[in-house]
Design an enzyme around this catalytic site. Structure first.
Site, PDB file in Angstrom:
ATOM      1  N   ASN A 118      71.778  89.835 135.157  1.00  0.00           N
ATOM      2  CA  ASN A 118      72.417  90.814 134.275  1.00  0.00           C
ATOM      3  C   ASN A 118      72.791  92.025 135.128  1.00  0.00           C
ATOM      4  OD1 ASN A 118      73.194  92.661 132.392  1.00  0.00           O
ATOM      5  ND2 ASN A 118      71.214  92.804 131.341  1.00  0.00           N
ATOM      6  N   TRP A 119      74.069  92.131 135.438  1.00  0.00           N
ATOM      7  CA  TRP A 119      74.523  93.225 136.312  1.00  0.00           C
ATOM      8  C   TRP A 119      74.615  94.561 135.564  1.00  0.00           C
ATOM      9  CZ3 TRP A 119      79.141  90.726 139.484  1.00  0.00           C
ATOM     10  CH2 TRP A 119      78.604  89.893 140.469  1.00  0.00           C
ATOM     11  N   LYS A 120      74.447  94.547 134.267  1.00  0.00           N
ATOM     12  CA  LYS A 120      74.536  95.783 133.471  1.00  0.00           C
ATOM     13  C   LYS A 120      75.840  96.528 133.824  1.00  0.00           C
ATOM     14  CE  LYS A 120      69.572  95.664 133.046  1.00  0.00           C
ATOM     15  NZ  LYS A 120      68.313  96.351 132.863  1.00  0.00           N
TER      16      LYS A 120
ATOM     17  N   HIS B 138      69.970  92.853 123.718  1.00  0.00           N
ATOM     18  CA  HIS B 138      69.312  93.388 124.920  1.00  0.00           C
ATOM     19  C   HIS B 138      68.663  94.732 124.576  1.00  0.00           C
ATOM     20  CE1 HIS B 138      68.680  95.177 128.838  1.00  0.00           C
ATOM     21  NE2 HIS B 138      68.630  93.937 129.285  1.00  0.00           N
TER      22      HIS B 138
ATOM     23  N   GLU C 111      68.586  97.485 126.005  1.00  0.00           N
ATOM     24  CA  GLU C 111      69.438  98.674 126.144  1.00  0.00           C
ATOM     25  C   GLU C 111      70.418  98.780 124.979  1.00  0.00           C
ATOM     26  OE1 GLU C 111      70.442  97.692 130.157  1.00  0.00           O
ATOM     27  OE2 GLU C 111      68.341  98.061 130.638  1.00  0.00           O
TER      28      GLU C 111
ATOM     29  N   GLU D 183      61.779  90.341 127.164  1.00  0.00           N
ATOM     30  CA  GLU D 183      61.904  91.459 128.099  1.00  0.00           C
ATOM     31  C   GLU D 183      61.148  92.660 127.532  1.00  0.00           C
ATOM     32  OE1 GLU D 183      65.573  91.074 130.795  1.00  0.00           O
ATOM     33  OE2 GLU D 183      66.304  91.893 128.919  1.00  0.00           O
TER      34      GLU D 183
ATOM     35  N   GLY E  23      63.472  97.855 134.476  1.00  0.00           N
ATOM     36  CA  GLY E  23      63.938  98.899 135.394  1.00  0.00           C
ATOM     37  C   GLY E  23      62.867  99.885 135.803  1.00  0.00           C
TER      38      GLY E  23
ATOM     39  N   SER F 212      61.791  93.936 135.682  1.00  0.00           N
ATOM     40  CA  SER F 212      61.320  94.235 137.042  1.00  0.00           C
ATOM     41  C   SER F 212      60.973  92.993 137.853  1.00  0.00           C
ATOM     42  CB  SER F 212      60.139  95.215 137.008  1.00  0.00           C
ATOM     43  OG  SER F 212      60.575  96.485 136.547  1.00  0.00           O
TER      44      SER F 212
ATOM     45  N   GLY G  41      67.770  92.090 136.307  1.00  0.00           N
ATOM     46  CA  GLY G  41      68.726  93.193 136.401  1.00  0.00           C
ATOM     47  C   GLY G  41      68.893  93.633 137.846  1.00  0.00           C
ATOM     48  N   GLY G  42      68.195  94.703 138.225  1.00  0.00           N
ATOM     49  CA  GLY G  42      68.380  95.358 139.523  1.00  0.00           C
ATOM     50  C   GLY G  42      68.373  94.409 140.715  1.00  0.00           C
TER      51      GLY G  42
HETATM   52  P1  13P Z   1      65.425  94.889 135.662  1.00  0.00           P
HETATM   53  O1  13P Z   1      65.295  93.527 136.328  1.00  0.00           O
HETATM   54  O2  13P Z   1      66.291  95.825 136.427  1.00  0.00           O
HETATM   55  O3  13P Z   1      64.083  95.421 135.285  1.00  0.00           O
HETATM   56  O4  13P Z   1      66.219  94.608 134.282  1.00  0.00           O
HETATM   57  C1  13P Z   1      65.780  93.599 133.450  1.00  0.00           C
HETATM   58  C2  13P Z   1      66.799  93.368 132.406  1.00  0.00           C
HETATM   59  O5  13P Z   1      66.998  94.195 131.532  1.00  0.00           O
HETATM   60  C3  13P Z   1      67.590  92.134 132.480  1.00  0.00           C
HETATM   61  O6  13P Z   1      68.332  91.946 131.312  1.00  0.00           O
END
Ligand code: 13P
Length: 249
Positions: A9-11, A96, A98, A168, A174, A213, A234-235
């Site tokens: 997930n590149w957000k 999600h 967010e 999640e 994050g 994470s 994500g990251g």
């Molecule tokens: P991180 O891996 O950056 O914690 O993000 C997780 C996430 O929200 C994937 O959808």
């Protein structure tokens, strides 16, 4: 969908120019493997570039990070599920954390978005997870069950069998504080039981992914945890080498 899933997930990161370079480097490095599914969720603005860059790589799928509940119309700034499908998406994230906590997405909307996804031929990945204070209050299972029940409300057992749920925990996203494999296992087991309760044998086929994470150090133990069918990252998915390492676990 129980084959292990590795979803990036590149957000709100990686524009088309960087996406093109990322995909050239990643596809040069990553040899197709029949034993796992890879999915990229780029920004909607980079989706077409990623789809184009992956032409000829049927082993790697693309998804959209968010859709709206309606197929088309006066919804400025939103992503339509049929348009995302036309652009080459095969999956969509729904609910999600967010979306829920920054943009106020409701359980009711997640139910409608799952229906809109299926209508357009997209496979939904329904995201669920508790806030830190909810975990501290001991209501993790209640929160997860509420989000799961609501999101899946209108879906057939057949859809449930072929889709994925991502656990999640919000406090792990994050923050660098991942759930322990044991914590993840326990909640995944609870989700599996709820899916079976909801859909019988179909609930055994739903993939349950962990996100929060995940990095190249903790991915192996999280992947190996009981009841964890894959990872949503994500990251750590923003770097080609790190992401390839995670996909190889
Ligand atoms: P991180 O891996 O950056 O914690 O993000 C997780 C996430 O929200 C994937 O959808």
């Amino acid at each position: 969908m129980r084959r292990p899933v590795f979803a990036a997930n590149w957000k709100m990161n990686i524009g088309p120019t960087e996406a093109r370079a990322f995909m050239a480097a990643f596809t040069a490095k990553w040899t197709p493997r029949a034993d796992r599914s890879l999915i990229f969720f780029p920004s909607a603005l980079s989706l077409g570039t990623v789809v184009h860059a992956l032409a000829g790589r049927s082993d790697i799928a693309v998804g959209v990070q968010n859709i709206w509940t309606e197929d088309k119309g006066a919804f400025t700034g939103e992503n339509s599920a049929p348009i995302a499908a036309e652009a080459g998406a095969r999956y969509t994230l729904v609910g999600h954390s967010e979306r829920r906590h920054i943009f106020g997405e409701t359980d009711e909307q997640t139910a409608k978005k799952c229906v809109a996804a299926v209508r357009a031929g997209l496979t939904p990945i329904l995201c669920v997870g508790e806030l830190l204070e909810e975990r501290e209050q001991g209501i993790t299972h209640d929160v997860v069950l509420r989000q799961l029940t609501a999101g899946l409300r209108e879906l057939s057992d057949e859809t449930i069998a072929s889709m994925a749920v991502a656990y999640e925990p919000v406090w792990a996203i994050g923050t660098g504080k991942n759930a322990t494999p044991e914590d993840a296992s326990a909640v995944h087991r609870f989700i599996r039981d709820a899916l079976i309760e909801r859909s019988g044998i179909a609930g055994e086929s739903t993939a349950i992914l962990y996100g929060g994470s995940v990095n190249s150090t903790n991915c192996a133990s999280l992947r190996a945890a009981d009841h964890v069918d894959g990872l949503l990252v994500g990251g750590a998915s923003l770097d080609v080498d790190t992401w390839a390492r995670i996909c190889g676990t």
